[in-house]
Design an enzyme around this catalytic site. Structure first.
Site, PDB file in Angstrom:
ATOM      1  N   ASP A 118       1.016  -0.947  -0.160  1.00  0.00           N
ATOM      2  CA  ASP A 118       0.044  -0.043  -0.085  1.00  0.00           C
ATOM      3  C   ASP A 118       0.902   1.385   0.017  1.00  0.00           C
ATOM      4  O   ASP A 118       1.720   1.429   0.935  1.00  0.00           O
ATOM      5  CB  ASP A 118      -0.947   0.024   1.241  1.00  0.00           C
ATOM      6  CG  ASP A 118      -2.158  -0.922   1.031  1.00  0.00           C
ATOM      7  OD1 ASP A 118      -2.168  -1.519  -0.191  1.00  0.00           O
ATOM      8  OD2 ASP A 118      -2.901  -1.052   1.969  1.00  0.00           O
ATOM      9  N   HIS A 154       3.372  -2.247   4.069  1.00  0.00           N
ATOM     10  CA  HIS A 154       3.387  -0.773   3.555  1.00  0.00           C
ATOM     11  C   HIS A 154       4.716  -0.209   3.344  1.00  0.00           C
ATOM     12  O   HIS A 154       5.633  -0.703   4.130  1.00  0.00           O
ATOM     13  CB  HIS A 154       2.620   0.051   4.981  1.00  0.00           C
ATOM     14  CG  HIS A 154       1.170  -0.478   5.178  1.00  0.00           C
ATOM     15  ND1 HIS A 154       0.786  -1.382   5.448  1.00  0.00           N
ATOM     16  CD2 HIS A 154       0.267   0.358   4.784  1.00  0.00           C
ATOM     17  CE1 HIS A 154      -0.534  -1.352   5.741  1.00  0.00           C
ATOM     18  NE2 HIS A 154      -0.810  -0.228   5.110  1.00  0.00           N
TER      19      HIS A 154
END
Length: 259
Positions: free
Chosen positions: A76, A224
């Site tokens: 992400d 992430h």
């Protein structure tokens, strides 16, 4: 008597305006994605989460083929914290495909990195333009959020965008159905840990352990890209996963969904 008449009038007005209020703030049964984590190679589970049927109905992805030792690596990218170039270097050197889910902010701030992702064979996926809770916005607004990202990714890379990661991991049947109707496959995950807090980084060894202990056949791994730990651990995670017999696959190869 006057007070009773006033209450009745207010009730009538409220009833008459209810449809408009629902469209403006259509919150119905929002879920925050969660799962029972894998341990010792056993499969994770969403059986107790209450949304298994919703994912199935809308062809959302939680797992790949659980009969195969395959892994799907996803990131992400809400904003750039200086680590994505190093992540891309590792993926290039190790010949590992990944999917990067980007926001409007990332597209505006880091267009060259987005171009590099696509040029090096990775999926650039939709993570919405402004990262809203989509259960709290109308279908028209959802379309706007997704279309803005889709248009910009296509302009920068020429890629057609078909994968979506719901922002914040929040969803309901309406948001999944609406995005699915727009041609998106919603991609959730089956391996994750708390890696997004840049003020709480615990070192590469910690990141490595958190990911490796959850590996299982058909895993969709969520990382992430803002995490320094993830960046420093990525190479060793890939090497150890391969040593265990796992193969990293491209998200486009994900045809079998297991629940």
């Amino acid at each position: 008597m006057k007070r009773l008449v006033l209450y009745v009038l207010l009730a009538i007005v409220a009833t008459c305006t209810l449809p408009a209020q629902i469209e403006a703030s259509p919150v119905t049964g929002a879920y925050h994605f969660g799962f029972k984590k894998s341990q010792n190679g056993q499969l994770p589970s969403i059986d107790q989460e209450g949304f298994k049927a919703i994912l199935e109905q809308n062809d959302a992805i939680f797992l790949g083929d659980t009969k195969q030792k395959e892994l799907y690596l996803t990131f992400d990218n809400g904003y750039e914290n200086g680590f994505t170039p190093a992540i891309l270097d590792v993926l290039r050197d190790k010949k590992v495909p990944a999917a990067f889910f980007v926001t409007g902010h990332y597209l505006k701030d880091q267009p060259e990195l987005v171009k590099r992702m696509a040029a090096e064979g990775h999926v650039v996926g939709n993570h919405s333009w402004s990262h809203p809770d989509m259960t709290r916005i109308s279908n028209d607004k959802i379309r706007t959020e997704l279309d803005q990202v889709k248009t910009e990714i296509n302009r920068l890379t020429g890629q057609q965008v078909s994968f979506l990661r719901p922002p914040r991991g929040i969803f309901n049947n309406r948001t999944l159905a609406e995005s699915h109707a727009q041609g998106y496959v919603n991609v959730f995950w089956s391996v994750a840990y708390k890696d997004w807090d840049t003020n709480v980084q615990r070192g590469a060894d910690y990141a490595r352990q958190q990911v490796l202990k959850q590996l299982h056949p058909g895993a969709v791994i969520l990382l992430h890209s803002v995490s320094k730990d993830n960046t420093e651990a990525l190479g060793s995670i890939i090497d150890e996963a391969r040593r265990q017999g796992y193969v990293f696959k491209h998200l486009d190869d994900l045809k079998t969904k297991s629940y």
